[in-house]
Design a protein around this motif. Sequence first.
Motif, PDB file in Angstrom:
ATOM      1  N   ILE A 133       0.844  -1.209   0.000  1.00 39.37           N
ATOM      2  CA  ILE A 133       0.000   0.000   0.000  1.00 39.37           C
ATOM      3  C   ILE A 133       0.875   1.252   0.000  1.00 39.37           C
ATOM      4  CG2 ILE A 133      -1.960  -1.115   1.138  1.00 39.37           C
ATOM      5  CD1 ILE A 133      -1.020   0.214   3.749  1.00 39.37           C
ATOM      6  N   THR A 134       2.102   1.117  -0.514  1.00 40.33           N
ATOM      7  CA  THR A 134       3.032   2.256  -0.523  1.00 40.33           C
ATOM      8  C   THR A 134       2.449   3.434  -1.285  1.00 40.33           C
ATOM      9  OG1 THR A 134       4.875   0.681  -0.493  1.00 40.33           O
ATOM     10  CG2 THR A 134       5.385   2.967  -1.050  1.00 40.33           C
ATOM     11  N   ARG A 135       1.914   3.152  -2.474  1.00 38.40           N
ATOM     12  CA  ARG A 135       1.374   4.249  -3.290  1.00 38.40           C
ATOM     13  C   ARG A 135       0.182   4.896  -2.601  1.00 38.40           C
ATOM     14  NH1 ARG A 135       2.302   8.596  -5.755  1.00 38.40           N
ATOM     15  NH2 ARG A 135       0.846   9.135  -7.421  1.00 38.40           N
ATOM     16  N   ARG A 136      -0.644   4.075  -1.957  1.00 35.25           N
ATOM     17  CA  ARG A 136      -1.810   4.626  -1.262  1.00 35.25           C
ATOM     18  C   ARG A 136      -1.393   5.570  -0.157  1.00 35.25           C
ATOM     19  NH1 ARG A 136      -5.487   0.651   2.132  1.00 35.25           N
ATOM     20  NH2 ARG A 136      -4.252   1.449   3.873  1.00 35.25           N
ATOM     21  N   THR A 137      -0.376   5.179   0.600  1.00 35.95           N
ATOM     22  CA  THR A 137       0.074   6.043   1.696  1.00 35.95           C
ATOM     23  C   THR A 137       0.720   7.317   1.155  1.00 35.95           C
ATOM     24  OG1 THR A 137       2.160   4.802   1.827  1.00 35.95           O
ATOM     25  CG2 THR A 137       0.391   4.141   3.299  1.00 35.95           C
ATOM     26  N   GLU A 138       1.392   7.213   0.005  1.00 36.56           N
ATOM     27  CA  GLU A 138       1.973   8.407  -0.620  1.00 36.56           C
ATOM     28  C   GLU A 138       0.870   9.378  -1.030  1.00 36.56           C
ATOM     29  OE1 GLU A 138       6.010   6.394  -2.561  1.00 36.56           O
ATOM     30  OE2 GLU A 138       4.250   6.793  -3.806  1.00 36.56           O
ATOM     31  N   LEU A 139      -0.214   8.830  -1.609  1.00 35.67           N
ATOM     32  CA  LEU A 139      -1.338   9.682  -1.998  1.00 35.67           C
ATOM     33  C   LEU A 139      -2.014  10.294  -0.783  1.00 35.67           C
ATOM     34  CD1 LEU A 139      -2.920   7.474  -4.818  1.00 35.67           C
ATOM     35  CD2 LEU A 139      -1.632   9.604  -5.103  1.00 35.67           C
ATOM     36  N   GLU A 140      -2.114   9.523   0.297  1.00 34.70           N
ATOM     37  CA  GLU A 140      -2.693  10.063   1.531  1.00 34.70           C
ATOM     38  C   GLU A 140      -1.855  11.223   2.057  1.00 34.70           C
ATOM     39  OE1 GLU A 140      -2.877   6.717   4.119  1.00 34.70           O
ATOM     40  OE2 GLU A 140      -4.708   5.890   3.219  1.00 34.70           O
ATOM     41  N   GLU A 141      -0.536  11.069   2.009  1.00 34.56           N
ATOM     42  CA  GLU A 141       0.356  12.128   2.477  1.00 34.56           C
ATOM     43  C   GLU A 141       0.248  13.358   1.586  1.00 34.56           C
ATOM     44  OE1 GLU A 141       2.940  14.272   4.688  1.00 34.56           O
ATOM     45  OE2 GLU A 141       1.996  12.360   5.189  1.00 34.56           O
ATOM     46  N   GLU A 142       0.173  13.127   0.264  1.00 36.46           N
ATOM     47  CA  GLU A 142      -0.005  14.242  -0.662  1.00 36.46           C
ATOM     48  C   GLU A 142      -1.324  14.959  -0.381  1.00 36.46           C
ATOM     49  OE1 GLU A 142       0.315  12.841  -4.651  1.00 36.46           O
ATOM     50  OE2 GLU A 142       2.388  12.166  -4.408  1.00 36.46           O
ATOM     51  N   GLY A 143      -2.370  14.155  -0.084  1.00 33.62           N
ATOM     52  CA  GLY A 143      -3.667  14.752   0.238  1.00 33.62           C
ATOM     53  C   GLY A 143      -3.594  15.612   1.480  1.00 33.62           C
ATOM     54  N   ARG A 144      -2.854  15.136   2.490  1.00 36.43           N
ATOM     55  CA  ARG A 144      -2.703  15.936   3.709  1.00 36.43           C
ATOM     56  C   ARG A 144      -1.954  17.234   3.426  1.00 36.43           C
ATOM     57  NH1 ARG A 144      -2.392  10.728   6.127  1.00 36.43           N
ATOM     58  NH2 ARG A 144      -0.175  10.571   5.682  1.00 36.43           N
ATOM     59  N   GLN A 145      -0.930  17.152   2.578  1.00 36.08           N
ATOM     60  CA  GLN A 145      -0.168  18.354   2.244  1.00 36.08           C
ATOM     61  C   GLN A 145      -1.023  19.348   1.475  1.00 36.08           C
ATOM     62  OE1 GLN A 145       3.416  17.158   0.224  1.00 36.08           O
ATOM     63  NE2 GLN A 145       4.218  16.041   1.980  1.00 36.08           N
ATOM     64  N   VAL A 146      -1.826  18.825   0.521  1.00 39.43           N
ATOM     65  CA  VAL A 146      -2.720  19.711  -0.239  1.00 39.43           C
ATOM     66  C   VAL A 146      -3.735  20.371   0.694  1.00 39.43           C
ATOM     67  CG1 VAL A 146      -4.540  19.762  -1.977  1.00 39.43           C
ATOM     68  CG2 VAL A 146      -2.439  18.497  -2.424  1.00 39.43           C
ATOM     69  N   ILE A 327      -0.373  26.579  -4.926  1.00 40.40           N
ATOM     70  CA  ILE A 327      -1.835  26.504  -4.830  1.00 40.40           C
ATOM     71  C   ILE A 327      -2.461  26.593  -6.213  1.00 40.40           C
ATOM     72  CG2 ILE A 327      -3.888  27.693  -3.976  1.00 40.40           C
ATOM     73  CD1 ILE A 327      -2.415  26.202  -1.802  1.00 40.40           C
ATOM     74  N   MET A 328      -1.922  27.476  -7.065  1.00 37.45           N
ATOM     75  CA  MET A 328      -2.441  27.610  -8.424  1.00 37.45           C
ATOM     76  C   MET A 328      -2.234  26.319  -9.216  1.00 37.45           C
ATOM     77  SD  MET A 328      -1.070  31.474  -9.184  1.00 37.45           S
ATOM     78  CE  MET A 328      -1.788  31.673 -10.815  1.00 37.45           C
ATOM     79  N   ALA A 329      -1.060  25.708  -9.060  1.00 33.92           N
ATOM     80  CA  ALA A 329      -0.787  24.454  -9.769  1.00 33.92           C
ATOM     81  C   ALA A 329      -1.753  23.363  -9.334  1.00 33.92           C
ATOM     82  CB  ALA A 329       0.657  24.028  -9.522  1.00 33.92           C
ATOM     83  N   GLU A 330      -1.995  23.272  -8.040  1.00 33.31           N
ATOM     84  CA  GLU A 330      -2.894  22.229  -7.521  1.00 33.31           C
ATOM     85  C   GLU A 330      -4.333  22.477  -7.958  1.00 33.31           C
ATOM     86  OE1 GLU A 330      -1.840  22.572  -3.467  1.00 33.31           O
ATOM     87  OE2 GLU A 330       0.015  21.429  -3.706  1.00 33.31           O
ATOM     88  N   ALA A 331      -4.731  23.767  -8.053  1.00 35.30           N
ATOM     89  CA  ALA A 331      -6.080  24.092  -8.515  1.00 35.30           C
ATOM     90  C   ALA A 331      -6.269  23.655  -9.962  1.00 35.30           C
ATOM     91  CB  ALA A 331      -6.341  25.590  -8.373  1.00 35.30           C
ATOM     92  N   ALA A 332      -5.266  23.912 -10.806  1.00 34.28           N
ATOM     93  CA  ALA A 332      -5.359  23.505 -12.211  1.00 34.28           C
ATOM     94  C   ALA A 332      -5.374  21.986 -12.345  1.00 34.28           C
ATOM     95  CB  ALA A 332      -4.185  24.093 -12.999  1.00 34.28           C
ATOM     96  N   GLU A 333      -4.520  21.321 -11.573  1.00 31.62           N
ATOM     97  CA  GLU A 333      -4.452  19.861 -11.635  1.00 31.62           C
ATOM     98  C   GLU A 333      -5.736  19.217 -11.129  1.00 31.62           C
ATOM     99  OE1 GLU A 333      -0.967  18.980  -9.430  1.00 31.62           O
ATOM    100  OE2 GLU A 333       0.395  19.818 -10.946  1.00 31.62           O
ATOM    101  N   SER A 334      -6.414  19.866 -10.166  1.00 33.06           N
ATOM    102  CA  SER A 334      -7.665  19.311  -9.645  1.00 33.06           C
ATOM    103  C   SER A 334      -8.745  19.252 -10.723  1.00 33.06           C
ATOM    104  CB  SER A 334      -8.162  20.151  -8.460  1.00 33.06           C
ATOM    105  OG  SER A 334      -8.649  21.415  -8.892  1.00 33.06           O
ATOM    106  N   ALA A 335      -8.617  20.087 -11.760  1.00 29.71           N
ATOM    107  CA  ALA A 335      -9.576  20.085 -12.867  1.00 29.71           C
ATOM    108  C   ALA A 335      -9.058  19.293 -14.052  1.00 29.71           C
ATOM    109  CB  ALA A 335      -9.880  21.522 -13.298  1.00 29.71           C
TER     110      ALA A 335
END
Length: 365
Positions: A133-146, A327-335
């Motif tokens: 579940i390495t990738r899942r935990t990486e995504l969870e950490e990225e989500g926390r950072q976002v 923040i701008m990069a993450e907003a664009a990537e979210s779409a």
Amino acid sequence: MKTFSKTRRPGPPAPVSGTALGDSGLYALLFGQARDSIIVLELPSSGVPVIRDANPAALALHGYSMGELVGKPITVLGASPNRSRFPGRKSSGSTIFEVRQKRRDGTLLVTEVTARNVRQGAVLYGILIERDITRRTELEEEGRQVSARIMLAREAEKKRLAASLHDAIGAMQVGMSSALLLVEAEVRQGKKRRAYARIAEARGLLKKVTSDLKGACVESWPPGLSVSGLGSALHELLTRFSLRSGISVHEDKASYRESGTESPLDIIIYRLAQEALNNAEKHSGAGNLYFELGVDSGWLKLSVRDDGRGFDMGKTKNKKNSLGLKIMAEAAESAGGYFSFYSKPGDGTLVKAELPIPKGPGTLL
């Protein structure tokens, strides 16, 4: 023979007889073909558990050969019972927990482990079934950072609004108090004409401060976005920016269908434009700003360029405005889009975003 049987090293537990796994061939087939990692441990009454068997999935997951694992303590895998991420939970006699460890090449490995003890004679075995579940935990950490960055951006927006309201209200209080004192003095001295002039000045001050308060509220959430559409909201945003900053705006936008309702894409574009303008006002020292918004092959493309002082892109990590860019990069990537920027000292800054236009009814013509 008796002595030999007492001193020889036990093997992995045999299949339970009387079940489908009673056939050792079928047991070996299932063990070898399982997609999840399976490790069999011998659990001594004291000391570190020892690895007695591992299936091919376990060898591939950890990067070891069978000879490098069998007979070795479990610590060879770079983990210990004390390094689990969460306390174990029980499920049908098994314990489930997460473990952070290292592969043979030193890279991080996070696994969800289902552990169950099996006793065979006098020997207690532990069967570990691992799922990567390495990738899942990486995504969870990225989500926390976002989430943390979004929280910081929201706090910055609140501070901006609070500062605007504070300045406007403070200016109104000081200006109106001074104007009323002067009016009072003129009236007492019988200078009615002069008093009327002071009242007119106070009325003008009140009108200006009210306009500033409305502007602060509009920047926090633009009513024009839902009433008149994105095109009108952006035009109003650019107009206020130019009046406030003194930077000349050169506007080139696509045509819009003023539907009277905002879409998620409209909101993202508006916030991207707003952040780009805030950065230009605070940091650019520009005289001109070029704003372009257009449609190309199903993509909405935003470009904001200024002729200001620019900055060294290699040092953006140390600049306060780098959070705004993230923040701008993450907003664009979210779409599902892309964000980029370019700057060089003395050559201004260019901010670009490209967002896919959803199929179906939209704002763009």
